[in-house]
Motif scaffolding. Structure first.
Motif, PDB file in Angstrom:
ATOM      1  N   LEU A  87       0.063   4.921  11.462  1.00 18.94           N
ATOM      2  CA  LEU A  87       1.005   4.288  10.537  1.00 18.94           C
ATOM      3  C   LEU A  87       2.252   5.152  10.350  1.00 18.94           C
ATOM      4  CD1 LEU A  87       1.199   1.675   9.002  1.00 18.94           C
ATOM      5  CD2 LEU A  87       0.024   2.749   7.085  1.00 18.94           C
TER       6      LEU A  87
ATOM      7  N   TRP B 264      -2.259  -2.716  14.103  1.00 17.00           N
ATOM      8  CA  TRP B 264      -2.650  -1.424  13.567  1.00 17.00           C
ATOM      9  C   TRP B 264      -4.092  -1.092  13.942  1.00 17.00           C
ATOM     10  CZ3 TRP B 264      -4.176  -0.218   7.923  1.00 17.00           C
ATOM     11  CH2 TRP B 264      -4.090   1.149   7.667  1.00 17.00           C
TER      12      TRP B 264
ATOM     13  N   ALA C 241       5.617  -0.719   4.136  1.00 15.35           N
ATOM     14  CA  ALA C 241       4.451  -0.283   4.911  1.00 15.35           C
ATOM     15  C   ALA C 241       3.570  -1.471   5.275  1.00 15.35           C
ATOM     16  CB  ALA C 241       3.643   0.746   4.107  1.00 15.35           C
TER      17      ALA C 241
ATOM     18  N   ILE D  26       1.774  -2.949   8.751  1.00 16.17           N
ATOM     19  CA  ILE D  26       0.333  -3.181   8.828  1.00 16.17           C
ATOM     20  C   ILE D  26       0.037  -4.624   9.247  1.00 16.17           C
ATOM     21  CG2 ILE D  26      -1.763  -3.405   7.408  1.00 16.17           C
ATOM     22  CD1 ILE D  26      -0.741  -0.930   5.835  1.00 16.17           C
TER      23      ILE D  26
END
Length: 176
Positions: free
Chosen positions: A48, A141, A169, A173
């Motif tokens: 990530l 992811w 974020a 994802i």
């Protein structure tokens, strides 16, 4: 005299060490029904960070066992931007409300298991239907790391801080 300075230095070091340093912009808590080893959390965090760059900062915390009590404490504390739980807990907790809509992050039709009708604060008996969770099984992811995200759903609790960074974020994802 040297002993006093050494003792003072040691105390200062202990105090500073206890502070823990700066907190991540997007703390993520992950719990599965069979637990998530810390090395898997480290791998997910590194992936990530690679996708997001240096900002926002990410920190993933995993737990090796499932504990409903731990999950409730993590949600109530309000320290996590994103929480990942088994689908069953996501659905059960959602009936109490307290999730942030993810309609701006992803399309509901891409993640039908993340769509729910949940109670809305301030509306007597009112419910709203939105995308509230991202099932991780089919996200890049997880698939790029060859991890099994079956029945794991990421959501944003209403008490999450820095929600603009959290959503940034979560967009990464949610990529398929």
């Amino acid at each position: 005299m040297k002993a006093k300075f050494a003792c003072l230095g040691l105390i200062l070091l202990l105090v500073l060490t206890g502070c823990g340093g700066p907190k991540a912009d997007v703390p993520i808590f992950m719990m599965s029904s069979s637990g998530i080893p810390s090395d898997v959390g480290d791998k997910l965090e590194a992936s990530l960070v690679e996708k997001l760059g240096q900002a926002p900062t990410i920190k993933i915390q995993t737990t090796p066992i499932f504990s409903m009590e731990k999950l409730v404490v993590e949600i109530a504390a309000g320290d996590n931007g994103i929480i990942v739980v088994p689908k069953e807990q996501f659905k059960a907790l959602g009936q109490q409300g307290g999730y942030v809509s993810l309609d701006a992050v992803a399309k509901a039709e891409d993640f039908p298991d993340g769509v729910m009708e949940i109670p809305v604060d301030g509306k007597s008996g009112g419910v709203e239907k939105h995308l509230y969770g991202i099932p991780l099984e089919q996200t890049k992811w997880f698939t790029e790391l060859k991890l099994n995200g079956k029945d794991l759903i990421a959501f944003v609790p209403a008490n999450a801080k820095k929600q603009d960074l959290v959503m940034q974020a979560l967009k990464v994802i949610a990529q398929k």
